[in-house]
Design an enzyme around this catalytic site. Structure first.
Site, PDB file in Angstrom:
ATOM      1  N   HIS A 155       0.716  -1.216   0.127  1.00  9.20           N
ATOM      2  CA  HIS A 155       0.064  -0.005   0.101  1.00  9.20           C
ATOM      3  C   HIS A 155       0.866   1.135   0.011  1.00  9.20           C
ATOM      4  CE1 HIS A 155      -3.218  -2.786   1.042  1.00  9.20           C
ATOM      5  NE2 HIS A 155      -3.983  -1.681   0.545  1.00  9.20           N
ATOM      6  N   LYS A 159      -0.878   4.951   4.510  1.00  8.56           N
ATOM      7  CA  LYS A 159      -1.632   4.070   5.190  1.00  8.56           C
ATOM      8  C   LYS A 159      -1.394   3.955   6.715  1.00  8.56           C
ATOM      9  CE  LYS A 159      -4.044  -0.589   4.751  1.00  8.56           C
ATOM     10  NZ  LYS A 159      -5.353   0.099   5.135  1.00  8.56           N
TER      11      LYS A 159
END
Ligand code: NAP
Length: 266
Positions: A155, A159
């Site tokens: 990701h 995040k």
């Protein structure tokens, strides 16, 4: 058909902006307000999120629900505040559609009990991309045949939670069909802490965080002389919006909490 009145929590965020456009571009959806920690009392037009919208931003969620009387809350915020918003929505009889990740099993059980006692529908999905849901289903299917499995989720570096909700959900699905197993050599030792990743029922989970990424996951299945890889990539946040749309339509027809998009696409 009456329009579904929607409040969005987190409308200035990366996911929230996409959700604003989804609601704006869907004929039977109506954007009636936003929950944000900034811009209290300003309109979407004044904040510069939507040029022609007079719907207002609220810092106080109770006031927002009382004044706008929405059918649905779409929450795309942070794990801490997302839980509070979801609970408040259920207390007000507003149906939450939650994309925010990081909910624990305990949170889900508590919210599920609340939804059931109020008879209010709720959908919480750690991944609204249909391709990611298929990846999870295929992974569960493959786990009937391959018992040594490692999940690598990748990701963007903004995040907040690790591992991703999708990785946890994938591990849960796999472990529902695979007996607990300690993987790797029984005597293996990490010479750098965390080198083997986290363990969910023996399944190893690795989290990569890099700028430039959006949301990606590989599930690796090792067998004698072979490896199967199942991979999904979200290249932009629009990839999640068809799932959000389906969830908003579905949440109007249910009276309990559903966790995971896979439970509403069949
Ligand atoms: P983001 O760009 O950081 O947006 C989060 C938004 O929430 C920001 O506008 C932030 O405002 C706001 N916020 C933070 N604390 C708040 C509070 N106390 N009250 C009200 N608003 C608050 O994050 P994102 O990338 O859009 O992701 C949002 C969530 O969706 C994350 O949990 C992420 O993991 C999840 N996600 C889910 C999916 C899915 O398919 N389910 C896909 C991608 C992401 P500030 O700007 O003031 O901080």
């Amino acid at each position: 058909m009456d329009k579904i009145k929607i409040v969005i929590a987190g409308p200035r965020g990366r996911m929230g902006k996409e959700a604003v456009m989804l609601v704006e571009n869907t004929d039977h959806f109506e954007l009636v307000g936003a929950i944000d920690r900034k811009n209290n009392g300003k309109t979407f037009a004044e904040v510069g999120v939507l040029p022609n919208s007079t719907a207002k931003f609220y810092e106080d969620i109770d006031q927002c629900f009382k004044e706008t009387n929405p059918h649905v809350l779409i929450d795309l915020t942070t794990p801490e505040i997302g839980k509070v918003h979801t609970e408040k929505a259920l207390v007000h009889g507003v149906r939450p559609v939650v994309g925010t990740t990081g909910f624990s099993q305990e949170d889900l059980e508590r919210l599920s009990a609340l939804a059931e006692s109020n008879g209010t529908g709720a959908i919480i999905a750690p991944n609204f991309a249909v391709g990611a849901v298929l990846m999870m289903k295929f992974a569960k299917m493959a786990a009937n045949y391959f018992k040594d499995i490692e999940i690598i989720e990748l990701h963007h570096d903004g995040k907040l939670d690790a591992p991703s909700g999708t990785a946890v959900k994938t591990a849960e699905l796999i472990s529902s069909v695979r007996e607990s197993k300690v993987q790797g050599h029984p005597d293996e030792k990490e010479t750098l802490d965390g080198a083997r990743g986290a363990s969910y029922d023996g399944i190893r989970v690795h989290s990569v965080r890099l700028p430039g990424l959006i949301a990606h996951q590989e599930v690796l299945f090792g067998g004698e002389g072979q490896m199967l890889t199942i991979r999904h990539d979200s290249f932009n946040r629009a990839s999640f919006m068809s799932g959000v749309k389906l969830a908003v339509d579905t949440v109007m027809k249910i009276d309990q909490l559903v966790y995971g998009l896979e439970n509403i696409i069949e």
